[in-house]
Write an enzyme that holds these catalytic residues in place. Structure first.
Site, mmCIF file in Angstrom:
data_model
loop_
_atom_site.group_PDB
_atom_site.id
_atom_site.type_symbol
_atom_site.label_atom_id
_atom_site.label_comp_id
_atom_site.label_asym_id
_atom_site.label_seq_id
_atom_site.Cartn_x
_atom_site.Cartn_y
_atom_site.Cartn_z
ATOM 1 N N LYS A 1 110.788 51.944 -0.244
ATOM 2 C CA LYS A 1 110.850 53.448 0.265
ATOM 3 C C LYS A 1 111.491 54.490 -0.187
ATOM 4 O O LYS A 1 111.090 55.541 -0.084
ATOM 5 C CB LYS A 1 110.948 52.945 1.765
ATOM 6 N N LYS B 1 123.453 50.455 -2.691
ATOM 7 C CA LYS B 1 123.179 51.602 -1.773
ATOM 8 C C LYS B 1 124.638 52.527 -1.503
ATOM 9 O O LYS B 1 124.215 53.746 -1.408
ATOM 10 C CB LYS B 1 123.084 50.828 -0.368
ATOM 11 N N LYS C 1 112.342 47.548 -8.334
ATOM 12 C CA LYS C 1 111.648 47.007 -6.978
ATOM 13 C C LYS C 1 110.889 48.240 -6.382
ATOM 14 O O LYS C 1 111.504 49.453 -6.408
ATOM 15 C CB LYS C 1 112.676 46.408 -5.876
#
Ligand code: TYM
Length: 343
Positions: free
Chosen positions: A207, A120, A204
């Site tokens: 969102k 991230k 994966k």
């Protein structure tokens, strides 16, 4: 002195960022509902809004909308606020208070190893928020402030749960409180613990993927779902007759796993039915099953979102029930550390 007795208590959380994907549904929420049906478990499900601001802020109205949408999605998927405690994290300050204590228990080295932080934060770690770095400590606090014993999550949260166990253990050792915090067990089960992107079977479903074609959202209509599945990446071979035949075929494996999880069957059973068939025969059946699952959920979500006051009421009531469990555990934690509190 600490003698904690631990009920079978389940806690899990979902970030209110950008609606639920089929990955969240199959990897987490569908299982939350199944666990709730078993009377032996006490269940707490939390919309983790404090976690949601670690990377970006969608604006005041965006924040409220995302939180209500997530609550509506939970209820539309079958979570019953009378049986499960459903609430948003920021309404129970005990989470953040225990997280501070855990900031003083977890080691920098432990957090430095978290793969989700590395992903991230990307290349520019200096620019990441301190909250993003300390995110797993808050997650540990979410779970341990209830003395939760079990945590249903997808595969991607495994490392964070191991950290939560390390934090519990180190707190118990350092503060001379054997067995005070239980070591929570991850529940990572079923065919869909890691639902992958429809465009790349090695990534994966998320969102935050820039391509909307990579995921199915619970708010997608039937045509969009059918289109996304028709366009999903596959390989030219027909379906094999057993899961071993999916080796080295990540996209094929993903679609079979999704089918299995939606149909409550094992991948072996699905392949027994579709062995030798091309994707052109399998994909329409998968689309049908996905639409049949998601359409009633999105219709119910729309109805619920028409009454935001009722959603807010449910969240506040859940928060009061959650706070009643967390309060005494946090008070005991303070006593164990030696913080003076007036009675
Ligand atoms: P979040 O919001 O990213 O995801 C919510 C849940 O959905 C699962 N999940 C998936 N499962 C299978 N396939 C996928 N592609 C997929 N994508 C997401 C996640 O594993 C998760 O179970 N850190 C957590 C939220 C959290 C939490 C907690 C969870 C905060 N505190 C305490 C458990 C306990 C997160 O970001 O999940």
């Amino acid at each position: 002195m600490t003698g904690a007795t631990h009920a079978r208590r389940v806690f899990s959380g979902v970030q209110p960022t950008g609606g639920l994907t089929l990955g969240n549904y199959l990897g987490a929420v569908k299982r939350f509902v199944a666990i709730q049906e078993d009377e032996a478990w006490e269940t707490l499900y939390c919309i983790v809004d404090l976690h949601a601001i670690t990377a970006s802020w969608p604006g005041r109205e965006g924040m409220r909308r995302a939180t209500r949408e997530m609550a509506a999605a939970f209820i539309a998927c079958g979570l019953d606020p009378a049986r499960s405690i459903l609430f948003n994290q920021s309404q129970v300050p005990a989470h953040a208070e225990l997280a501070w204590i855990f900031n003083c228990v977890a080691r920098m080295g432990w957090l430095n190893r978290m793969t989700q932080f590395k992903e991230k934060a990307g290349k520019d770690r200096e620019a990441a928020s301190v909250g993003l770095f300390a995110y797993p400590n808050l997650m540990a606090a979410d779970i341990l402030v209830y003395h939760a014993t079990h945590v249903p999550v997808g595969e991607d949260q495994k490392q964070h749960l191991e950290l939560a166990r390390d934090i519990a253990q180190k707190f118990n050792n350092d503060f001379d409180a054997p067995d005070f915090f239980p070591l929570p067990e991850p529940m990572i089960e079923g065919a869909a613990t890691r639902v992958m992107s429809l465009r790349d079977g090695t990534k994966k479903m998320s969102k935050s993927d820039p391509s909307d074609m990579s995921r199915i959202n619970l708010t997608d209509d039937a045509d969009t779902i059918a289109l996304k599945i028709r366009k999903a990446k596959t390989d030219p071979d027909p379906l094999p007759d057993s899961p071993e035949g999916l080796e080295g075929r990540p996209e094929a494996r993903n679609l079979v796993n999704i089918y299995a999880a939606l149909a409550d069957r094992s991948p072996a059973e699905v392949l027994a039915e579709f062995a030798g068939q091309p994707f052109s025969a399998f994909k329409p059946r998968l689309a049908e099953l996905t639409v049949a699952t998601i359409t009633p959920i999105s219709a119910r979500m729309r109805e619920l979102l028409a009454g935001p006051e009722e959603i807010d009421r449910i969240l506040s009531e859940g928060a009061a029930r959650a706070a009643a469990i967390a309060g005494p555990i946090l008070a005991r934690t303070h006593e164990i550390i030696g913080f003076i509190r007036s009675r």
